[in-house]
Motif scaffolding. Sequence first.
Motif, PDB file in Angstrom:
ATOM      1  N   SER A 222       0.771  -1.285  -0.083  1.00  0.00           N
ATOM      2  CA  SER A 222      -0.210  -0.040   0.000  1.00  0.00           C
ATOM      3  C   SER A 222       0.853   1.461  -0.035  1.00  0.00           C
ATOM      4  O   SER A 222       0.714   2.146  -0.589  1.00  0.00           O
ATOM      5  CB  SER A 222      -1.025   0.058   1.194  1.00  0.00           C
ATOM      6  N   TRP A 223       1.908   1.121   0.787  1.00  0.00           N
ATOM      7  CA  TRP A 223       2.867   2.238   0.773  1.00  0.00           C
ATOM      8  C   TRP A 223       3.579   2.692  -0.344  1.00  0.00           C
ATOM      9  O   TRP A 223       3.713   3.856  -0.775  1.00  0.00           O
ATOM     10  CB  TRP A 223       3.820   2.308   1.835  1.00  0.00           C
TER      11      TRP A 223
ATOM     12  N   SER B 229       0.960   4.167  -2.728  1.00  0.00           N
ATOM     13  CA  SER B 229       0.857   5.582  -2.432  1.00  0.00           C
ATOM     14  C   SER B 229       1.799   6.459  -2.828  1.00  0.00           C
ATOM     15  O   SER B 229       1.499   7.524  -3.478  1.00  0.00           O
ATOM     16  CB  SER B 229       0.679   5.635  -0.966  1.00  0.00           C
ATOM     17  N   LYS B 230       3.039   5.974  -2.753  1.00  0.00           N
ATOM     18  CA  LYS B 230       4.226   6.947  -3.396  1.00  0.00           C
ATOM     19  C   LYS B 230       4.178   7.115  -4.837  1.00  0.00           C
ATOM     20  O   LYS B 230       4.519   8.230  -5.146  1.00  0.00           O
ATOM     21  CB  LYS B 230       5.610   6.313  -2.854  1.00  0.00           C
TER      22      LYS B 230
ATOM     23  N   ARG C 273       1.503   7.114  -6.552  1.00  0.00           N
ATOM     24  CA  ARG C 273       0.521   8.196  -6.871  1.00  0.00           C
ATOM     25  C   ARG C 273       0.745   9.516  -6.507  1.00  0.00           C
ATOM     26  O   ARG C 273       0.039  10.409  -6.837  1.00  0.00           O
ATOM     27  CB  ARG C 273      -0.733   7.596  -6.219  1.00  0.00           C
TER      28      ARG C 273
ATOM     29  N   GLU D 112       1.265  10.650  -3.081  1.00  0.00           N
ATOM     30  CA  GLU D 112       0.295  10.844  -2.097  1.00  0.00           C
ATOM     31  C   GLU D 112       1.356  11.276  -0.888  1.00  0.00           C
ATOM     32  O   GLU D 112       2.335  10.695  -0.898  1.00  0.00           O
ATOM     33  CB  GLU D 112      -0.427   9.830  -1.822  1.00  0.00           C
TER      34      GLU D 112
ATOM     35  N   TYR E 225       2.229  11.131   3.210  1.00  0.00           N
ATOM     36  CA  TYR E 225       2.315  10.209   4.314  1.00  0.00           C
ATOM     37  C   TYR E 225       0.677  10.425   5.164  1.00  0.00           C
ATOM     38  O   TYR E 225       0.182   9.287   5.273  1.00  0.00           O
ATOM     39  CB  TYR E 225       3.140  10.520   5.358  1.00  0.00           C
TER      40      TYR E 225
ATOM     41  N   ASP F 196      -2.155  11.606   3.891  1.00  0.00           N
ATOM     42  CA  ASP F 196      -3.219  10.974   2.922  1.00  0.00           C
ATOM     43  C   ASP F 196      -3.121   9.364   3.127  1.00  0.00           C
ATOM     44  O   ASP F 196      -4.078   8.875   3.077  1.00  0.00           O
ATOM     45  CB  ASP F 196      -2.934  11.280   1.475  1.00  0.00           C
ATOM     46  N   TRP F 197      -2.027   8.939   2.880  1.00  0.00           N
ATOM     47  CA  TRP F 197      -1.914   7.312   3.089  1.00  0.00           C
ATOM     48  C   TRP F 197      -2.421   6.939   4.235  1.00  0.00           C
ATOM     49  O   TRP F 197      -3.113   5.971   4.402  1.00  0.00           O
ATOM     50  CB  TRP F 197      -0.493   6.843   2.996  1.00  0.00           C
TER      51      TRP F 197
ATOM     52  N   LYS G 140      -6.159   6.966   4.543  1.00  0.00           N
ATOM     53  CA  LYS G 140      -6.876   5.983   3.770  1.00  0.00           C
ATOM     54  C   LYS G 140      -6.712   4.621   4.540  1.00  0.00           C
ATOM     55  O   LYS G 140      -7.577   3.870   4.373  1.00  0.00           O
ATOM     56  CB  LYS G 140      -6.387   6.120   2.392  1.00  0.00           C
ATOM     57  N   ARG G 141      -5.536   4.391   4.859  1.00  0.00           N
ATOM     58  CA  ARG G 141      -5.296   3.282   5.376  1.00  0.00           C
ATOM     59  C   ARG G 141      -6.210   2.903   6.804  1.00  0.00           C
ATOM     60  O   ARG G 141      -6.323   1.549   6.844  1.00  0.00           O
ATOM     61  CB  ARG G 141      -3.869   2.999   5.814  1.00  0.00           C
TER      62      ARG G 141
ATOM     63  N   GLU H 254     -11.590   0.773   0.703  1.00  0.00           N
ATOM     64  CA  GLU H 254     -10.692   1.538  -0.293  1.00  0.00           C
ATOM     65  C   GLU H 254     -10.371   0.350  -1.550  1.00  0.00           C
ATOM     66  O   GLU H 254     -10.232  -0.648  -1.195  1.00  0.00           O
ATOM     67  CB  GLU H 254      -9.364   2.093   0.353  1.00  0.00           C
TER      68      GLU H 254
END
Length: 374
Positions: free
Chosen positions: A88-89, A92-93, A95, A97, A99, A101-102, A105-106, A374
């Motif tokens: 997921s991280w 996210s990177k 995209r 985004e 930290y 934001d991640w 959502k997480r 998500e």
Amino acid sequence: MWKWFEERAAEVEERTPDDRIRLADGLRVAAIVVVVLGHWLAPHIIVVGDSYGVRLVHSVVEQARWLTWFFQVMPVFFFVGGLANAISWRASKERGETYVDWLRKRSRRLLRPLLVVVWVWIPVALILDAAGVSTNLVSRASHAAFFPIWFLAAYLCVVALSPAALWLHQRFGALALAGFVGLSVAVDGLARAGVGWVVWLNFIFVWGAIHQAGFFWYERRFPRRGIWGVGLAVVAFGLLLALTHVLDYPLSMVGTGFEEHPNDLPPSVALVVLAFGQIGLCLALRKPVNRWLHKPRVWAVVTAVGQRIMTIYLWHMTALVLVALAVYPTGIWPEMQQVDGVWWLWRIPWVLLLGAVLAALVFAFGRFEERFEE
């Protein structure tokens, strides 16, 4: 009905990406199901007047403490979490985004089903108290219903630290994992030497060590041959025997309420060792389990449960409270003072009844988890 299920299973199979790590989903679902069953089987409820007494089976039956080596599977959830959070991280990177934001959502899927439990239970508890229901009963019911929340608190802490932990893994590899394990050993040693407050640090070090192991799965650094998993399991469970029979760690991996230093709350290094034993078994069985999970009907069930996994976890103790309140005061359920063969036989209808009530709760509240997935 069967035809509808076959069609649904085919649709789920078709929508599943080829790179989906099905074993991770299967292990996560299996872990929660085993935890739920363990919580349902553990309490021995005794009614005295208008008060409820609860004893844990493994606190009065020593042989049942061995079963906690099977039912304590929260380590599997944290292990899979390491893989999932790393994936997921990374996404996210990619995209772009932040930290924050991640993390938002997480954590959303974990916290929103929890809010529903809070919104329902707090008014119910206040109404019961105002209506004159026994304080003992309201207190025990509320405590049982909210007990699963401890896991979310620990897991969210580990999730929040995931990017830093992943950096440590990429920078130091196995040394980072060894560092977490070493810190958990040090905390255990200090706690047993009388520095009691440090033991709470193991919520980070113990669960963090197990979560750290999931990064090796993320990088596909586990051996492919199942025999290596067997070897890891043998070594880990052998070490666990030494911890529990030589170094005076409790045999039970779930606290009985009588230990000075339980293995679970707060966690001890024994759970790290148990985790490696369970990881070894997962590696040993990886190929046959993967083949099983590629069967459309099996995968459809795993996917359906996975979509409601937090609802199942957060409401399973409420199901227990509702059933206990319905069957014990009315005399419908036989009251047994001893945990014997008859008591265990009655666990069969007990689990079936709890399962039916939980299914109704999931039907009522599961939509909140699916809506915000998500």
